[in-house]
Design a protein around this motif. Structure first.
Motif, PDB file in Angstrom:
ATOM      1  N   ILE A  36       0.869  -1.185   0.000  1.00  0.00           N
ATOM      2  CA  ILE A  36       0.000   0.000   0.000  1.00  0.00           C
ATOM      3  C   ILE A  36       0.901   1.229   0.000  1.00  0.00           C
ATOM      4  CG2 ILE A  36      -1.834   1.218   1.209  1.00  0.00           C
ATOM      5  CD1 ILE A  36      -2.485  -1.489   2.595  1.00  0.00           C
ATOM      6  N   VAL A  37       0.909   1.951  -1.122  1.00  0.00           N
ATOM      7  CA  VAL A  37       1.829   3.075  -1.293  1.00  0.00           C
ATOM      8  C   VAL A  37       1.085   4.393  -1.093  1.00  0.00           C
ATOM      9  CG1 VAL A  37       3.526   4.168  -2.803  1.00  0.00           C
ATOM     10  CG2 VAL A  37       3.131   1.691  -2.966  1.00  0.00           C
ATOM     11  N   GLN A 118      -3.215   5.411  -4.341  1.00  0.00           N
ATOM     12  CA  GLN A 118      -3.666   6.506  -5.181  1.00  0.00           C
ATOM     13  C   GLN A 118      -2.738   6.693  -6.381  1.00  0.00           C
ATOM     14  OE1 GLN A 118      -3.609   8.633  -1.186  1.00  0.00           O
ATOM     15  NE2 GLN A 118      -4.607  10.146  -2.491  1.00  0.00           N
ATOM     16  N   SER A 119      -3.240   7.355  -7.398  1.00  0.00           N
ATOM     17  CA  SER A 119      -2.394   7.705  -8.527  1.00  0.00           C
ATOM     18  C   SER A 119      -1.343   8.730  -8.099  1.00  0.00           C
ATOM     19  CB  SER A 119      -3.236   8.291  -9.658  1.00  0.00           C
ATOM     20  OG  SER A 119      -4.176   7.349 -10.115  1.00  0.00           O
ATOM     21  N   ALA A 120      -0.194   8.671  -8.738  1.00  0.00           N
ATOM     22  CA  ALA A 120       0.901   9.641  -8.555  1.00  0.00           C
ATOM     23  C   ALA A 120       1.606   9.561  -7.204  1.00  0.00           C
ATOM     24  CB  ALA A 120       0.415  11.065  -8.803  1.00  0.00           C
ATOM     25  N   VAL A 121       1.438   8.452  -6.489  1.00  0.00           N
ATOM     26  CA  VAL A 121       2.207   8.289  -5.252  1.00  0.00           C
ATOM     27  C   VAL A 121       3.576   7.670  -5.526  1.00  0.00           C
ATOM     28  CG1 VAL A 121       0.224   8.144  -3.711  1.00  0.00           C
ATOM     29  CG2 VAL A 121       1.089   6.056  -4.784  1.00  0.00           C
ATOM     30  N   GLY A 170      -4.427   3.318  -9.993  1.00  0.00           N
ATOM     31  CA  GLY A 170      -4.754   3.986  -8.738  1.00  0.00           C
ATOM     32  C   GLY A 170      -6.162   3.659  -8.297  1.00  0.00           C
ATOM     33  N   PHE A 171      -6.310   3.269  -7.032  1.00  0.00           N
ATOM     34  CA  PHE A 171      -7.633   2.982  -6.488  1.00  0.00           C
ATOM     35  C   PHE A 171      -8.294   4.283  -6.062  1.00  0.00           C
ATOM     36  CE2 PHE A 171      -5.926  -1.226  -6.143  1.00  0.00           C
ATOM     37  CZ  PHE A 171      -7.016  -2.083  -6.133  1.00  0.00           C
ATOM     38  N   SER A 172      -9.543   4.457  -6.423  1.00  0.00           N
ATOM     39  CA  SER A 172     -10.296   5.604  -5.926  1.00  0.00           C
ATOM     40  C   SER A 172     -11.364   5.161  -4.924  1.00  0.00           C
ATOM     41  CB  SER A 172     -10.965   6.354  -7.083  1.00  0.00           C
ATOM     42  OG  SER A 172     -11.831   5.489  -7.799  1.00  0.00           O
ATOM     43  N   SER A 173     -11.711   3.884  -4.943  1.00  0.00           N
ATOM     44  CA  SER A 173     -12.711   3.367  -4.007  1.00  0.00           C
ATOM     45  C   SER A 173     -12.509   1.870  -3.857  1.00  0.00           C
ATOM     46  CB  SER A 173     -14.127   3.663  -4.505  1.00  0.00           C
ATOM     47  OG  SER A 173     -14.362   3.003  -5.733  1.00  0.00           O
ATOM     48  N   LEU A 174     -13.071   1.325  -2.794  1.00  0.00           N
ATOM     49  CA  LEU A 174     -12.973  -0.109  -2.542  1.00  0.00           C
ATOM     50  C   LEU A 174     -14.151  -0.518  -1.681  1.00  0.00           C
ATOM     51  CD1 LEU A 174     -11.264  -2.752  -2.739  1.00  0.00           C
ATOM     52  CD2 LEU A 174     -10.203  -2.067  -0.581  1.00  0.00           C
ATOM     53  N   GLU A 175     -14.936  -1.462  -2.161  1.00  0.00           N
ATOM     54  CA  GLU A 175     -16.088  -1.939  -1.412  1.00  0.00           C
ATOM     55  C   GLU A 175     -15.680  -3.094  -0.504  1.00  0.00           C
ATOM     56  OE1 GLU A 175     -19.122  -0.638  -1.321  1.00  0.00           O
ATOM     57  OE2 GLU A 175     -18.443   0.949  -2.670  1.00  0.00           O
ATOM     58  N   LEU A 176     -16.145  -3.061   0.744  1.00  0.00           N
ATOM     59  CA  LEU A 176     -15.856  -4.126   1.702  1.00  0.00           C
ATOM     60  C   LEU A 176     -17.121  -4.945   1.936  1.00  0.00           C
ATOM     61  CD1 LEU A 176     -13.793  -2.137   4.354  1.00  0.00           C
ATOM     62  CD2 LEU A 176     -12.893  -3.696   2.601  1.00  0.00           C
ATOM     63  N   ASN A 177     -16.992  -6.240   1.831  1.00  0.00           N
ATOM     64  CA  ASN A 177     -18.144  -7.119   2.037  1.00  0.00           C
ATOM     65  C   ASN A 177     -18.196  -7.602   3.487  1.00  0.00           C
ATOM     66  OD1 ASN A 177     -19.145  -7.038  -0.658  1.00  0.00           O
ATOM     67  ND2 ASN A 177     -17.497  -8.433  -1.277  1.00  0.00           N
TER      68      ASN A 177
END
Length: 246
Positions: A36-37, A118-121, A170-177
């Motif tokens: 995780i960056v 995220q993008s650009a990290v 880049g992740f902008s969202s993530l759903e947790l079940n």
């Protein structure tokens, strides 16, 4: 005689191994470590970090936190983040200046790793530092909005000795079940307090001084910022749960 398919360098799948986990964007299976960056810029989305940690716990993946661009940490953001995520294996690096990259590289040996964030990290820059001669395209921040532009367009796996690594968009969202009632169990810093609340069904949200976790936050034993994000995520999961079953 015509060359057969094997001699042409083509390979044939002969066996399907069990799948122990999968990440959804893009679909990659059997990950050992999720890297995780984050970076001081763009502003870290720590709620996304919290959700990625939970996702790892659900899928038996080791989360590893990498704080890149430590050379531009003008506001000491890094030290506060390291303190809040004391329970994670964390590396503070600069892919640009090669600070601590060798330590990170050593830790990733003998594992299949995916970088996310995220993008650009600086995910592509980190891979460029770990895998010789890859030379992935990198992209800086948009000057107007301090947000990154996506540069990862294809799903490729890179190998350097006993390190196998892949990049993700880049992740902008993530759903947790998971349900809101399960959420507290994914916060390691809650473990010493979670069974001491006055009420057995304590949600650790609005119970005030009847909640030992709230007391721990007030006394500085639990990160206030992490707790605020916990409440935010709890409310979102509860709303989703209520809408599903109303």
């Amino acid at each position: 005689m015509e060359e057969n398919e094997y001699e042409k360098g083509k390979l044939i799948i002969t066996k399907l191994l069990p799948r122990k986990n999968v990440i959804p964007r893009p679909y990659i299976a059997n990950i050992d470590k999720l890297i995780i960056v984050i970076a001081p810029l763009p502003k870290p989305d720590l709620l996304l970090v919290d959700k990625l940690i939970i996702y790892c716990m659900l899928n038996k993946i080791e989360p590893v936190l990498v704080i890149n661009k430590c050379d531009i940490d003008y506001e000491n953001i890094t030290s506060n983040i390291v303190k809040d995520y004391y329970f994670l294996q964390t590396f503070v690096v600069s892919a640009k200046d090669k600070i601590n990259i060798s330590k990170l590289t050593k830790y990733l040996e003998n594992s299949f790793c995916a970088l996310c964030g995220q993008s650009a990290v600086g995910k592509s820059s980190i891979i460029n530092s770990i895998i010789p001669n890859v030379d992935l395209q990198t992209q800086g921040l948009s000057a107007k909005i301090d947000r990154g532009k996506h540069t990862t367009r294809a799903n490729e796996i890179y190998i350097n000795g006993n390190i196998t690594i892949t990049d993700t968009p880049g992740f902008s969202s993530l759903e947790l079940n998971i349900s809101h009632e399960e959420l507290a169990g994914f916060y390691p810093e809650f473990a010493d307090f979670i069974g001491e609340c006055k009420y057995l069904d304590c949600a650790h949200v609005k119970e005030g001084n009847d909640c030992e976790i709230v007391k721990a936050v007030d006394s500085g034993k639990i990160s206030k910022d992490r707790y605020i994000r916990y409440v935010d995520l709890y409310e979102k999961l509860k709303k989703k749960w209520d809408e599903k079953y109303d």
